[in-house]
Design an enzyme around this catalytic site. Structure first.
Site, mmCIF file in Angstrom:
data_model
loop_
_atom_site.group_PDB
_atom_site.id
_atom_site.type_symbol
_atom_site.label_atom_id
_atom_site.label_comp_id
_atom_site.label_asym_id
_atom_site.label_seq_id
_atom_site.Cartn_x
_atom_site.Cartn_y
_atom_site.Cartn_z
ATOM 1 N N PRO A 79 0.842 -1.207 0.000
ATOM 2 C CA PRO A 79 0.000 0.000 0.000
ATOM 3 C C PRO A 79 0.868 1.245 0.000
ATOM 4 O O PRO A 79 1.767 1.385 0.830
ATOM 5 C CB PRO A 79 -0.794 -0.119 1.307
ATOM 6 C CG PRO A 79 0.071 -0.960 2.195
ATOM 7 C CD PRO A 79 0.775 -1.926 1.288
ATOM 8 N N MET A 80 0.624 2.146 -0.954
ATOM 9 C CA MET A 80 1.405 3.383 -1.047
ATOM 10 C C MET A 80 0.493 4.534 -1.442
ATOM 11 O O MET A 80 -0.289 4.414 -2.387
ATOM 12 C CB MET A 80 2.525 3.239 -2.093
ATOM 13 C CG MET A 80 3.634 2.289 -1.711
ATOM 14 S SD MET A 80 4.916 2.212 -3.001
ATOM 15 C CE MET A 80 4.081 1.192 -4.235
ATOM 16 N N VAL A 81 0.582 5.638 -0.703
ATOM 17 C CA VAL A 81 -0.161 6.835 -1.056
ATOM 18 C C VAL A 81 0.334 7.315 -2.423
ATOM 19 O O VAL A 81 1.530 7.330 -2.689
ATOM 20 C CB VAL A 81 0.038 7.932 0.007
ATOM 21 C CG1 VAL A 81 -0.654 9.228 -0.416
ATOM 22 C CG2 VAL A 81 -0.509 7.470 1.354
ATOM 23 N N GLN A 126 -6.979 -1.076 2.055
ATOM 24 C CA GLN A 126 -6.357 -0.721 3.329
ATOM 25 C C GLN A 126 -7.024 0.507 3.924
ATOM 26 O O GLN A 126 -7.190 1.529 3.241
ATOM 27 C CB GLN A 126 -4.855 -0.461 3.201
ATOM 28 C CG GLN A 126 -4.223 -0.357 4.598
ATOM 29 C CD GLN A 126 -2.756 -0.008 4.587
ATOM 30 O OE1 GLN A 126 -2.390 1.087 4.212
ATOM 31 N NE2 GLN A 126 -1.918 -0.937 5.026
ATOM 32 N N CYS A 179 1.940 3.281 9.258
ATOM 33 C CA CYS A 179 2.330 4.543 8.623
ATOM 34 C C CYS A 179 2.837 5.520 9.680
ATOM 35 O O CYS A 179 2.127 5.833 10.637
ATOM 36 C CB CYS A 179 1.153 5.155 7.880
ATOM 37 S SG CYS A 179 1.559 6.738 7.080
ATOM 38 N N HIS A 202 6.459 -4.419 8.410
ATOM 39 C CA HIS A 202 7.439 -3.558 7.749
ATOM 40 C C HIS A 202 8.677 -3.570 8.641
ATOM 41 O O HIS A 202 8.609 -3.171 9.805
ATOM 42 C CB HIS A 202 6.882 -2.139 7.613
ATOM 43 C CG HIS A 202 7.766 -1.223 6.841
ATOM 44 N ND1 HIS A 202 7.274 -0.224 6.033
ATOM 45 C CD2 HIS A 202 9.114 -1.130 6.740
ATOM 46 C CE1 HIS A 202 8.279 0.434 5.481
ATOM 47 N NE2 HIS A 202 9.411 -0.102 5.899
ATOM 48 N N ASN A 253 7.948 -6.824 4.537
ATOM 49 C CA ASN A 253 8.022 -5.619 3.723
ATOM 50 C C ASN A 253 9.254 -4.814 4.145
ATOM 51 O O ASN A 253 9.602 -4.773 5.318
ATOM 52 C CB ASN A 253 6.737 -4.799 3.921
ATOM 53 C CG ASN A 253 6.751 -3.467 3.218
ATOM 54 O OD1 ASN A 253 6.269 -2.479 3.750
ATOM 55 N ND2 ASN A 253 7.284 -3.417 2.003
ATOM 56 N N ASP A 255 12.678 -2.874 1.699
ATOM 57 C CA ASP A 255 13.871 -3.091 0.877
ATOM 58 C C ASP A 255 13.809 -4.372 0.040
ATOM 59 O O ASP A 255 14.812 -5.073 -0.116
ATOM 60 C CB ASP A 255 15.137 -3.114 1.748
ATOM 61 C CG ASP A 255 15.464 -1.752 2.338
ATOM 62 O OD1 ASP A 255 14.847 -0.756 1.912
ATOM 63 O OD2 ASP A 255 16.324 -1.689 3.233
#
Length: 419
Positions: A25-27, A107, A136, A207, A241, A243
């Site tokens: 998930p990425m904004v 998400q 986040c 993460h 999650n 790298d």
């Protein structure tokens, strides 16, 4: 990747996270065109960008026959600025049932069980799972008690997950999962993971950074095997999650640390073909990826601002095309700047629907300018009226200004009569 003996049952409308390499998930970088491109190049599942519960609550679900998408829309709030001449509904979330529906995880950003359930119910029938963002670290999320802030309130996080499992997961037969970050010590992380796994979730992603860490800092994996073991004990799928550069490396890391799969984030933002294995040819040239991305964005009427941002990530900074992106005002400009004449006609149609042709932009700017002038004139008139009122109220009564308030009396003295 591991094979578990104990497993939390995967609901019939849900999906098993095991043996999956997925888009994180990425904004901005997790909007519909990016997700579709990741799936095209080999992602097993895709996570949408974090969507705050309150932004979803109150939206209207609409099927868009032009793009074949499901759009969750609402009228924008213009309380702090001049409203545009034509009010267009804002698309809060857009998904494509045929091209991603059963591979899409929604998400949610939340700090309230009630709001989480209410928002999740709106989209639950259209997705394969609901994931809670508890990782986040950005202020827009943590300031509201969401994201990584939930790591400091584990019982609230557990309550949110339990509510989603009972009121959404069991009702719609989809899985509920959570994405977290590492805590300060392995003991604290282990306690948190065990508590969350007891809520009925089907998946957990970690993460491999702590909350204060930023993307430029190397991911730390010291706790990863322990987390995978805890999830295995509880029968919950575990993804890693941080790298992860491509699909081959994702599989290698999952095998090394005992997780069930992995997420790819920034590498996919730079080149979506990172989901292709070396056997399939590996990374594709950026021009091929950019062409496919722009075509996909046009097919789903993606907001041009988002498309422009992704183009700036997909086109290498050293290329002259990257320098052209900043001046692009619409899709026609993008096709010209990237030398893609074959997409020009479609770009013209999409610009018209989005209201961003050169003529529409000029008309919109003129209308906004006129509205601002009218508002300024009204404000000035109101100010003058208030000043007159204040000036009038500040004047002294007539009696205090020595002005006679009665009619003059006629003198009755002899000299006056004589005169």
């Amino acid at each position: 990747m591991t094979s578990l003996s104990k497993r939390v049952p995967v609901p019939k409308n849900g999906v098993d996270y095991r043996n999956k390499i997925v888009l994180a998930p990425m904004v901005r970088s997790g909007e519909l065109p990016s997700r579709l491109l990741a799936l095209k190049y080999g992602a097993d599942l895709v996570w949408g960008p974090e969507t705050v519960d309150k932004s979803m609550i109150g939206t209207t679900r609409r099927f868009n026959p032009i793009t074949s998408t499901v759009d969750f829309t609402r009228l924008p709030s213009n309380s702090s600025r001049v409203p545009p001449p034509i009010q267009r509904e804002s698309v809060i979330y857009r998904l494509h049932p045929a091209r991603e529906g059963r591979q899409l995880i929604f998400q949610i950003g939340t700090s309230s069980p009630t709001h989480a359930v209410k928002a999740a119910k709106l989209v639950a029938a259209d997705v394969a799972g609901i994931d809670v963002n508890a990782g986040c670290p950005k202020p827009f999320s943590t300031s509201g008690g969401m994201g990584a802030a939930l790591l400091q309130t584990p019982e609230l996080l557990a309550t949110i997950l339990t509510a989603l499992v009972k009121e959404v997961g069991e009702v719609y037969d989809i899985g509920i999962s959570v994405k977290i970050r590492l805590l300060e010590t392995s003991e604290k992380t282990e306690a948190l993971v065990r508590r969350l796994c007891q809520t009925g979730i089907t998946g957990l992603t970690v993460h491999c950074r702590t909350t204060p860490m930023r993307p430029r800092e190397r991911a730390i994996r010291d706790q990863l095997r322990m987390i995978a073991d805890v999830c295995r004990d509880e029968g919950v799928a575990c993804l890693m999650n941080g790298d992860v550069k491509n699909k081959d490396e994702a599989r290698q890391l999952a095998e090394e640390y005992g997780t069930d799969g992995a997420m790819i984030a920034t590498a996919a933002e730079s080149n979506s073909s990172c989901f292709r294995t070396a056997e399939e040819g590996g990374l594709l040239p950026w021009r091929e990826v950019v062409t496919e991305y722009l075509k996909t964005a046009l097919e789903v009427d993606n907001k041009f601002g988002n498309t422009k941002f992704l183009l700036s990530q997909l086109v290498p900074g050293k290329e002259q095309e990257n320098r052209k992106i900043v001046g692009m005002r619409n899709y026609v400009d993008a096709c010209a700047g990237l030398e893609l004449p074959e997409l020009h006609d479609l770009a013209t149609e999409v610009d018209g629907r989005l209201g961003i042709t050169v003529q529409q932009r000029e008309e919109g700017l003129a209308a906004v300018k006129k509205a601002k002038l009218n508002r300024s004139a009204q404000a000035a008139a109101g100010k003058m009226g208030r000043e007159r009122k204040i000036d009038a109220s500040a004047k002294s009564p007539l009696s205090e200004r020595r002005v006679a308030t009665a009619t003059a009396t006629v003198s009755t003295t002899p000299s006056a009569m004589a005169a």
